[in-house]
Design a protein around this motif. Sequence first.
Motif, mmCIF file in Angstrom:
data_model
loop_
_atom_site.group_PDB
_atom_site.id
_atom_site.type_symbol
_atom_site.label_atom_id
_atom_site.label_comp_id
_atom_site.label_asym_id
_atom_site.label_seq_id
_atom_site.Cartn_x
_atom_site.Cartn_y
_atom_site.Cartn_z
ATOM 1 N N ARG A 186 1.112 3.568 -3.006
ATOM 2 C CA ARG A 186 -0.231 4.529 -3.223
ATOM 3 C C ARG A 186 -0.623 5.452 -2.031
ATOM 4 N N LEU A 187 -0.163 5.177 -0.804
ATOM 5 C CA LEU A 187 -0.368 6.082 0.215
ATOM 6 C C LEU A 187 0.526 7.554 -0.204
ATOM 7 N N HIS A 239 -1.179 9.508 -2.908
ATOM 8 C CA HIS A 239 -2.361 9.992 -2.322
ATOM 9 C C HIS A 239 -1.821 11.196 -1.603
ATOM 10 N N VAL A 241 2.740 10.337 5.616
ATOM 11 C CA VAL A 241 2.645 8.682 5.601
ATOM 12 C C VAL A 241 3.417 8.174 6.764
ATOM 13 N N ARG A 249 -5.745 4.778 4.835
ATOM 14 C CA ARG A 249 -5.757 6.039 3.806
ATOM 15 C C ARG A 249 -6.529 6.999 4.571
ATOM 16 N N LEU A 287 0.756 -1.244 0.017
ATOM 17 C CA LEU A 287 -0.078 -0.208 -0.125
ATOM 18 C C LEU A 287 0.822 1.399 0.151
ATOM 19 N N GLN A 288 1.820 1.179 0.336
ATOM 20 C CA GLN A 288 2.917 2.507 0.852
ATOM 21 C C GLN A 288 2.965 3.199 -0.601
ATOM 22 N N PRO A 311 -7.236 -1.151 4.387
ATOM 23 C CA PRO A 311 -6.724 -0.194 3.267
ATOM 24 C C PRO A 311 -7.416 1.063 3.437
ATOM 25 N N ALA A 312 -8.678 1.064 3.612
ATOM 26 C CA ALA A 312 -9.303 2.196 3.968
ATOM 27 C C ALA A 312 -9.131 2.938 4.991
ATOM 28 N N VAL A 349 -4.145 8.589 6.680
ATOM 29 C CA VAL A 349 -3.083 9.457 5.852
ATOM 30 C C VAL A 349 -3.684 10.789 5.416
ATOM 31 N N SER A 350 -4.838 10.884 4.912
ATOM 32 C CA SER A 350 -5.609 11.816 4.740
ATOM 33 C C SER A 350 -5.887 12.796 5.911
#
Length: 461
Positions: free
Chosen positions: A23-24, A27, A42, A67, A20-21, A63-64, A70-71
Amino acid sequence: MQQYGKTDDSRELTTLLGDLQPRLQAHAKRMLGTNADAQDAVQDALLIAHSQLNQLRDVTRFPAWIRAIVSSQCYRQLRRRNVVLFGEDLGRLEPLAPRRFDPACAYERKMLLASVGRAISRLSTPQQDVCKLYFEAELPVSEIASILKLRESTVRKRIHGARARLCKALANGEDGPSVVVGYLPISDHLLGMVAHRLAGGANLRVHMKRFLSWGALAEALRRGTINAAFIMAPLAMQLCNSGTPLKYIMDGHHDGSGVTSCTRSAGRTPGDGAPGKRVGVPGQYSTHRVLLSKLARDNPGDWDGIDAVDTNPSYVINSMKKQAIDAFFCSEPWCTKCVAEGGADVHIHSSRIAPGHICCVVAVREDFFHAHPELVGDYVRLLDLAGERLHSDIEYCAQTQAEYTGVSQDLAGKILGEKIVTFDDLHSDRGRMDAFMHQAISSGVLSRPCDLDRFVCNDFH
């Protein structure tokens, strides 16, 4: 539902995070604009995720969940920019108050809300009514319209009309200049945390911006998004040599690091030889590389052939547990924390390698220094007061570190009580810096001298 927490789940998490990293990171970069800021967000999110993993009840939502964290960290960075920097991103945000994923948000939230409150108080009464509900109470436009008996279009119009004035106020256009100080959540930077707390967490003249990596802090100082920092002396001199003039106004601390590893053997004392060949250090331009070089010179044969591996301070313990490194040479609280968790030793403290050594200094961008000398002088005096408090009230200072970094108060108090990191004689010293600079050059950390006539500032002592 399956809950994370067992060993097998931790391995699964590590694999999933590796996938995932990227993509994070992408993002976060879309939200923040730069790789350095994205990396910081991150890394912060991963630390929070590890600490709150037992709260995740459904593993399929991981994953959600990560994320969303992170957001949140990205929005936190954007909100902090609004308060202490330019305010240009205010229009991109909904409620200003950051979500409290970790203890370090407490003082940032207090500072943020106080700043926003003062800015809102300068608006017209109709705009105040709307903005208090929108930015402070975090209510949606529809609910504000219902409370105030207004049309939603009127609420939106008043919020839009208030933005320019809010941005100007939050950029300090109405309160005078502010010094924005970068720091890492380490014991070496406790002087700055105590100073900020003494000034009152919501002081509009001094702001603290937390980083998780030296690279991100250095880049912010180079770009001017912060105008001062607690920064390792070699890194500060390298910035000067590469075109970012800084003024060294005082030492941030002395001593405070240790070589730590999981290696143990009967009859071995912590100072006996290297604990392994791969030793994690905070970066290329770190005090720790200078001290490792000195250790090798002073102990021929015992510390030769060390492979110093750049390792983010926030991840040194996990990196060692995963055997990516044999040991780490890093600042507190990581050494004491690692020992407290069991199965580790501090082999040697940095104070035994070079007693009273320089490590982190307080450096100010030269352009800001010349533009606001009185403010810089006020900040130095505030740091002097913080130094006195560090000597007189360990409990207060340990509590401060806990509130600003999330490390336990008991752990912070142990580090202060044992004087692993010290705060004596912090006035800028040309002779001390000159000697350290030559050590940095001889160790290969710096390629050439820094202009100390320009770098060292004794104006306030």
